[in-house]
Scaffold this active site. Structure first.
Site, PDB file in Angstrom:
ATOM      1  N   HIS A 134       0.692  -1.093  -0.046  1.00  0.00           N
ATOM      2  CA  HIS A 134      -0.019   0.056  -0.042  1.00  0.00           C
ATOM      3  C   HIS A 134       0.879   1.504   0.045  1.00  0.00           C
ATOM      4  O   HIS A 134       0.680   2.374  -0.593  1.00  0.00           O
ATOM      5  CB  HIS A 134      -0.894  -0.079   1.192  1.00  0.00           C
ATOM      6  CG  HIS A 134      -1.867  -1.278   1.212  1.00  0.00           C
ATOM      7  ND1 HIS A 134      -3.403  -0.945   0.989  1.00  0.00           N
ATOM      8  CD2 HIS A 134      -1.684  -2.405   1.572  1.00  0.00           C
ATOM      9  CE1 HIS A 134      -3.823  -2.154   0.644  1.00  0.00           C
ATOM     10  NE2 HIS A 134      -3.134  -2.884   1.055  1.00  0.00           N
ATOM     11  N   ASP A 160      -6.378   5.636   1.086  1.00  0.00           N
ATOM     12  CA  ASP A 160      -6.588   3.993   0.836  1.00  0.00           C
ATOM     13  C   ASP A 160      -7.874   3.443   0.993  1.00  0.00           C
ATOM     14  O   ASP A 160      -8.697   3.960   1.971  1.00  0.00           O
ATOM     15  CB  ASP A 160      -5.433   3.247   1.893  1.00  0.00           C
ATOM     16  CG  ASP A 160      -5.349   1.857   1.504  1.00  0.00           C
ATOM     17  OD1 ASP A 160      -4.136   1.803   0.900  1.00  0.00           O
ATOM     18  OD2 ASP A 160      -5.907   1.129   1.668  1.00  0.00           O
TER      19      ASP A 160
HETATM   20  N1  UDP Z   1      -7.800  -5.488   0.590  1.00  0.00           N
HETATM   21  C1  UDP Z   1      -8.531  -4.452   0.362  1.00  0.00           C
HETATM   22  N2  UDP Z   1      -8.726  -3.487   1.359  1.00  0.00           N
HETATM   23  C2  UDP Z   1      -8.650  -4.001   2.723  1.00  0.00           C
HETATM   24  C3  UDP Z   1      -7.941  -4.994   2.779  1.00  0.00           C
HETATM   25  C4  UDP Z   1      -7.431  -5.815   1.581  1.00  0.00           C
HETATM   26  O1  UDP Z   1      -8.830  -3.979  -0.809  1.00  0.00           O
HETATM   27  O2  UDP Z   1      -8.873  -3.230   3.585  1.00  0.00           O
HETATM   28  C5  UDP Z   1      -7.559  -6.075  -0.697  1.00  0.00           C
HETATM   29  C6  UDP Z   1      -6.117  -6.078  -1.332  1.00  0.00           C
HETATM   30  O3  UDP Z   1      -5.851  -4.966  -2.011  1.00  0.00           O
HETATM   31  C7  UDP Z   1      -6.151  -7.355  -1.862  1.00  0.00           C
HETATM   32  C8  UDP Z   1      -6.857  -8.404  -1.306  1.00  0.00           C
HETATM   33  O4  UDP Z   1      -7.850  -7.406  -0.398  1.00  0.00           O
HETATM   34  O5  UDP Z   1      -7.069  -6.947  -3.096  1.00  0.00           O
HETATM   35  C9  UDP Z   1      -6.066  -9.182  -0.296  1.00  0.00           C
HETATM   36  O6  UDP Z   1      -5.299  -8.284   0.231  1.00  0.00           O
HETATM   37  P1  UDP Z   1      -3.499  -9.154   0.259  1.00  0.00           P
HETATM   38  O7  UDP Z   1      -3.700 -10.072   1.372  1.00  0.00           O
HETATM   39  O8  UDP Z   1      -2.777  -9.259  -0.811  1.00  0.00           O
HETATM   40  O9  UDP Z   1      -3.146  -7.767   1.155  1.00  0.00           O
HETATM   41  P2  UDP Z   1      -2.025  -6.611   0.874  1.00  0.00           P
HETATM   42  O10 UDP Z   1      -0.717  -6.946   0.605  1.00  0.00           O
HETATM   43  O11 UDP Z   1      -2.797  -5.889  -0.391  1.00  0.00           O
HETATM   44  O12 UDP Z   1      -2.147  -5.793   1.790  1.00  0.00           O
END
Ligand code: UDP
Ligand code: UDP
Length: 460
Positions: free
Chosen positions: A22, A119
């Site tokens: 992020h 975000d």
């Molecule tokens: N994600 C999201 N909002 C949140 C938490 C996660 O959209 O509040 C999304 C994230 O971008 C991805 C998915 O949920 O599309 C799973 O996230 P991941 O485990 O890959 O975590 P990241 O590395 O993006 O924090």
């Protein structure tokens, strides 16, 4: 570029979430806005989860002294905060619970803000704050437009017991099968990720716009479906501003080993900033890389959070495997500046978990991908890798999250296939050219961003 004679300089505040996945796109966006003469305040939730985040932030702020930093000091935990196995999601929740403290911070900024960029993880807690200040708030979605379709639709798909029965179908788009959705979303029980999807997905519809780090030539149908009301009838504009270009502010690393390798001969192996495989899978992977006979640079990660990742390579791999690795590869257990690695001429392929930033960096540098999604949005991203011809994905490998053990011989076979696939390498270069065109002077993403900045100027 803004007209240098135009004195109305918009002031925008950016609020990223936890984790490099992020933070990195937010830093790139901040640098891009600054290059368009936008005055940027970067709000940093404090403390961060990982060392990588705090180091990256301080390097960035040193390189961009024109960008102002404001810290949001997170409130201490209380017992009502649901515990989660994932320290990053836990941190998302901490920041959400500290969102009300943004109000005095935002209203004290000078000159007054023209807009805020938040975000996606904080849409439901930060939009009420900015609404009460009468401040336009844009949500920055740090994954793909395809993933955005799931994010904004998820709350409409829930059946009894808060579970979902069906795949996501949007007219004119390929489906997102349940099997490719982040597994926590399919659980009956509530969990942080599910709550984020439901609450933020709903609330995002009230934002001033949704920015996505993607671009027309790879996701045009999805972007059109989002903007034509096919995904959800009432959605603000979805604005593609990517691929956000890497900005080189990190200190350069010594890469003598890589410098000594032949052009295009090395496979780079990394699963991002927050994915740790089981020891058993790490060793199977190491064995597979050795057996492939290809050259490789392997970033080994044994724990999700870098500060806890303190065991030596010999302990993680075992002495025998480590010796074999040294014959045709290099394994490291520290943070590598991935942007620098991917742009190195010796790199000829990338074994990647398909985190959205890793994928964007690979297409930026024209490096083909062998996809091995581990969790979260990564299967949706791996599907895109295949569809646009950037790489290959063996779906029988499942999720990385301990679902199954992928054997060394299978890994060796896929690695040698991709490293010997000259057609794929050519396609990747073609994709790179289009990616760079999107953010060039007359590119689609540049036009969208300039139009957005003009809107902010009017709000002054
Ligand atoms: N994600 C999201 N909002 C949140 C938490 C996660 O959209 O509040 C999304 C994230 O971008 C991805 C998915 O949920 O599309 C799973 O996230 P991941 O485990 O890959 O975590 P990241 O590395 O993006 O924090
Ligand atoms: N990264 C890096 N060095 C590492 C590991 C990761 O520079 O050793 C960077 C990578 O270039 C990317 C970000 O960290 O910009 C990781 O984001 P991504 O979305 O790929 O995956 P995540 O870490 O969120 O799973």
């Amino acid at each position: 570029m803004s007209d240098p004679g135009d004195l109305r300089v918009p002031h925008v505040a950016l609020l990223p979430s936890a984790g490099m996945g992020h933070l990195t796109p937010f830093l790139r966006l901040a640098a891009l806005l600054a290059s368009h003469n936008v005055c940027v305040t970067f709000i940093t939730p404090n403390p961060t989860v990982s060392l990588a985040e705090s180091q990256s932030l301080s390097n960035f702020l040193m390189a961009f002294p024109q960008i102002t930093r404001k810290q949001l000091h997170l409130l201490p935990l209380d017992e009502s905060c649901p515990n989660s196995e994932d320290p990053f999601y836990y941190h998302f929740e901490l920041i959400r619970r500290s969102s009300h403290m943004l109000s005095p911070l935002l209203s004290s900024l000078s000159p007054p803000l023209s807009a805020m960029i938040t975000d996606m993880s904080f849409a439901s807690t930060v939009l009420p704050v900015t609404d009460s200040l009468g401040l336009p708030n844009y949500i920055f979605f740090t994954s793909s437009a395809k993933m955005l379709t799931l994010y904004v639709s998820f709350h409409t798909m829930l059946g009894p017991n808060h579970t979902i029965k069906d795949d996501l179908q949007v007219p004119g788009l390929g489906p997102i099968p349940k099997s490719r959705m982040p597994p926590p979303l399919l659980q009956e029980s509530n969990n942080l990720l599910k709550t984020f999807f439901i609450e933020n997905g709903k609330k995002m519809t009230e934002s001033s716009g949704i920015l996505v780090n993607t671009y027309e030539s790879i996701e045009s149908e999805t972007l059109a479906a989002l903007n034509e009301g096919k995904v959800l009838r009432k959605l603000p504009s979805v604005i593609s501003i990517g691929p956000l270009a890497p900005c080189f502010f990190e200190t350069s690393q010594q890469l003598q080993w890589l410098d000594d390798q032949a052009t295009g001969s090395v496979l780079y192996v990394s699963f991002g900033s927050r994915t740790a495989m089981s020891r058993e899978q790490i060793r199977e992977l190491g064995d597979g890389l050795v057996r492939s006979g290809c050259r490789f640079l392997w970033a080994v990660k044994d724990k999700k959070v870098d500060i806890e990742d303190d065991e030596k390579l010999t302990e993680v791999l075992g002495e025998e495997l480590l010796e074999r690795v040294k014959i045709n590869g290099l394994a490291v257990k520290n943070w590598l500046n991935q942007e620098e690695i991917l742009s190195h001429p010796a790199i000829g392929g990338f074994l990647s978990h398909c985190g959205w930033n890793s994928l964007s960096e690979a297409l930026w540098d024209g490096v083909c991908i062998l996809a091995w999604p581990q969790h979260g949005d990564q299967k949706v991203n791996a599907d895109l890798v295949e569809r646009i011809g950037l790489g290959t994905w063996d779906k029988s490998w499942g999720w990385g999250d301990g679902e199954m053990l992928v054997k060394a011989e299978d890994i060796a076979q896929r690695v040698s296939e991709i490293m010997g696939n000259d057609l794929l390498k050519l396609q990747a270069l073609h994709i790179r050219d289009k990616a760079r065109r999107a953010v060039g002077d007359c590119g689609s993403s540049t036009k969208s961003l300039t139009a957005l900045i003009d809107t902010w100027k009017k709000f002054q």
